[in-house]
Design a protein around this motif. Structure first.
Motif, PDB file in Angstrom:
ATOM      1  N   THR A 249       1.101  18.306   4.205  1.00 20.42           N
ATOM      2  CA  THR A 249       0.967  17.561   5.465  1.00 20.42           C
ATOM      3  C   THR A 249       0.314  18.692   6.465  1.00 20.42           C
ATOM      4  O   THR A 249      -0.541  18.227   7.192  1.00 20.42           O
ATOM      5  CB  THR A 249       2.302  17.248   6.118  1.00 20.42           C
ATOM      6  N   CYS A 250       1.065  19.958   6.630  1.00 19.24           N
ATOM      7  CA  CYS A 250       0.202  21.055   7.312  1.00 19.24           C
ATOM      8  C   CYS A 250      -0.988  21.343   7.107  1.00 19.24           C
ATOM      9  O   CYS A 250      -2.012  21.587   8.077  1.00 19.24           O
ATOM     10  CB  CYS A 250       1.421  22.193   7.171  1.00 19.24           C
ATOM     11  N   TYR A 251      -1.226  21.330   5.902  1.00 20.14           N
ATOM     12  CA  TYR A 251      -2.826  21.811   5.467  1.00 20.14           C
ATOM     13  C   TYR A 251      -3.653  20.593   5.878  1.00 20.14           C
ATOM     14  O   TYR A 251      -4.730  20.947   6.515  1.00 20.14           O
ATOM     15  CB  TYR A 251      -2.900  21.659   3.972  1.00 20.14           C
ATOM     16  N   ALA A 252      -3.299  19.537   5.642  1.00 21.91           N
ATOM     17  CA  ALA A 252      -4.246  18.217   6.178  1.00 21.91           C
ATOM     18  C   ALA A 252      -4.391  18.268   7.545  1.00 21.91           C
ATOM     19  O   ALA A 252      -5.361  17.839   8.191  1.00 21.91           O
ATOM     20  CB  ALA A 252      -3.490  16.694   5.778  1.00 21.91           C
ATOM     21  N   GLY A 253      -3.350  18.689   8.462  1.00 23.60           N
ATOM     22  CA  GLY A 253      -3.627  18.717   9.802  1.00 23.60           C
ATOM     23  C   GLY A 253      -4.311  19.923  10.380  1.00 23.60           C
ATOM     24  O   GLY A 253      -5.046  19.675  11.166  1.00 23.60           O
ATOM     25  N   ILE A 254      -4.232  21.008   9.640  1.00 18.87           N
ATOM     26  CA  ILE A 254      -4.919  22.256  10.198  1.00 18.87           C
ATOM     27  C   ILE A 254      -6.215  22.101   9.708  1.00 18.87           C
ATOM     28  O   ILE A 254      -7.338  22.520  10.505  1.00 18.87           O
ATOM     29  CB  ILE A 254      -4.250  23.439   9.348  1.00 18.87           C
ATOM     30  N   THR A 255      -6.635  21.409   8.760  1.00 23.61           N
ATOM     31  CA  THR A 255      -8.035  21.539   8.284  1.00 23.61           C
ATOM     32  C   THR A 255      -8.730  20.072   8.488  1.00 23.61           C
ATOM     33  O   THR A 255     -10.073  20.113   8.586  1.00 23.61           O
ATOM     34  CB  THR A 255      -8.061  21.795   6.511  1.00 23.61           C
ATOM     35  N   GLY A 256      -7.897  19.197   8.811  1.00 27.49           N
ATOM     36  CA  GLY A 256      -8.567  17.778   8.910  1.00 27.49           C
ATOM     37  C   GLY A 256      -8.868  17.112   7.607  1.00 27.49           C
ATOM     38  O   GLY A 256      -9.488  16.084   7.610  1.00 27.49           O
ATOM     39  N   HIS A 257      -8.605  17.600   6.482  1.00 24.97           N
ATOM     40  CA  HIS A 257      -8.639  17.021   5.069  1.00 24.97           C
ATOM     41  C   HIS A 257      -7.783  17.277   4.318  1.00 24.97           C
ATOM     42  O   HIS A 257      -6.994  18.227   4.364  1.00 24.97           O
ATOM     43  CB  HIS A 257     -10.200  17.416   4.775  1.00 24.97           C
ATOM     44  N   ALA A 258      -8.124  16.553   2.963  1.00 23.69           N
ATOM     45  CA  ALA A 258      -6.736  16.611   1.944  1.00 23.69           C
ATOM     46  C   ALA A 258      -6.964  17.902   1.132  1.00 23.69           C
ATOM     47  O   ALA A 258      -8.131  18.621   1.114  1.00 23.69           O
ATOM     48  CB  ALA A 258      -6.993  15.672   1.011  1.00 23.69           C
ATOM     49  N   LEU A 259      -5.610  18.472   0.824  1.00 20.87           N
ATOM     50  CA  LEU A 259      -5.894  19.802  -0.077  1.00 20.87           C
ATOM     51  C   LEU A 259      -6.043  19.411  -1.353  1.00 20.87           C
ATOM     52  O   LEU A 259      -5.841  18.266  -2.032  1.00 20.87           O
ATOM     53  CB  LEU A 259      -4.259  20.142  -0.084  1.00 20.87           C
TER      54      LEU A 259
END
Length: 291
Positions: free
Chosen positions: A149-159
């Motif tokens: 979730t944090c990665y999706a929020g930080i980057t704007g896309h899926a891990l």
């Protein structure tokens, strides 16, 4: 809105407790490849740590109506209906900001986290009263899923779920698997009065520490594999330096509990949380700076 807020209601949101939940966000930031504090980073940080986590804390306090110490509060006030309504406001605000300012994926992740948190605490489902199911739900949603979730929020896309990423997700979950039972160790009797049997109660005092040690060892193995696969083994050795104070306090506390189980109390639990949070947050900030 102001009618929903009073001193005790704000206290039960336990906003400072988000410090203890911050390491996975900073880990995601350090491994995201985003090296400028973009709008995505700032907004997702705000949503997770100032809306989602406080709402989850508040809802748990509203349902449990704790009279004894809880995480971050030694003497919690009694919640009122205001707290429940405020958690709803925070949830709606978090979802709207996540959807319109970050991405639909991030909003979906936030929604799933909220639903899991409610299922964990609510009287109707009450996953927390089941020691193993409740534990697994926390380990997944506060570990691997939170990192995702944090990665999706930080980057704007899926891990991208490649081999290194999977080991990092495992590290996040095993890290929570080690930390979570220690946060329950002082609440055995309080939980039993509430009809809740925790994994820490099942393990016992010494068993909780041994289990935590095993989980953190596995976490470290996962970190080693991840950093080795990504060609950044020096970062793994750097992580070990920051782990030294955590291990030192863990051993010190374990010895005290072996001598007298009364040492398994609120004060030592909060010290353990604080040491771990400061060291890990600092570690991942350093990794971010290096990158």
């Amino acid at each position: 809105m102001t009618q929903l807020i009073d001193k005790n209601t704000l206290k039960l949101l336990r906003v400072p407790f988000s410090l203890f939940l911050m390491p996975l966000f900073l880990l995601a930031l350090s491994q995201s490849g985003v090296y400028i504090l973009s709008v995505y980073v700032l907004i997702s940080f705000f949503i997770i740590h100032f809306l989602v986590y406080p709402s989850s804390n508040g809802y748990n306090s509203y349902i449990d109506k704790d009279e004894d110490s809880i995480g971050g509060l030694e003497k919690p006030p009694m919640p009122t209906k205001k707290l429940y309504y405020l958690t709803l406001v925070l949830d709606v605000l978090a979802l709207l900001l996540a959807y319109f300012l970050v991405s639909p994926l991030f909003a979906l992740c936030i929604l799933m986290y909220m639903l899991a948190s409610r299922a964990y605490s609510s009287k109707e489902i009450r996953l927390k009263k089941y020691p193993y199911i409740g534990f697994l739900v926390v380990v997944f949603f506060q570990g691997a899923f939170t990192y995702y979730t944090c990665y999706a929020g930080i980057t704007g896309h899926a891990l991208e779920l490649n081999k290194p990423a999977l080991f990092l997700l495992l590290a996040g979950s095993f890290q929570i698997a080690g930390a979570y039972p220690l946060t329950q160790i002082y609440q055995h009797q309080q939980d039993l009065r509430d009809g809740v049997i925790t994994i820490s109660y099942k393990l016992g005092y010494a068993g909780t520490f041994i289990f935590t040690g095993i989980m953190f060892t596995i976490t470290n193995v996962c970190y080693f594999i991840y950093f080795n696969l990504t060609g950044k083994l020096n970062n793994f050795y750097l992580v070990q330096i920051f782990f030294i104070p955590i291990v030192a306090y863990y051993i010190y506390w374990f010895v005290k509990v072996l001598q007298d189980t009364k040492a398994a109390n609120f004060k030592h639990t909060m010290y353990m949380n604080l040491v771990a949070a400061i060291c890990m947050n600092s570690c991942f900030l350093v990794l971010y700076s290096i990158n």
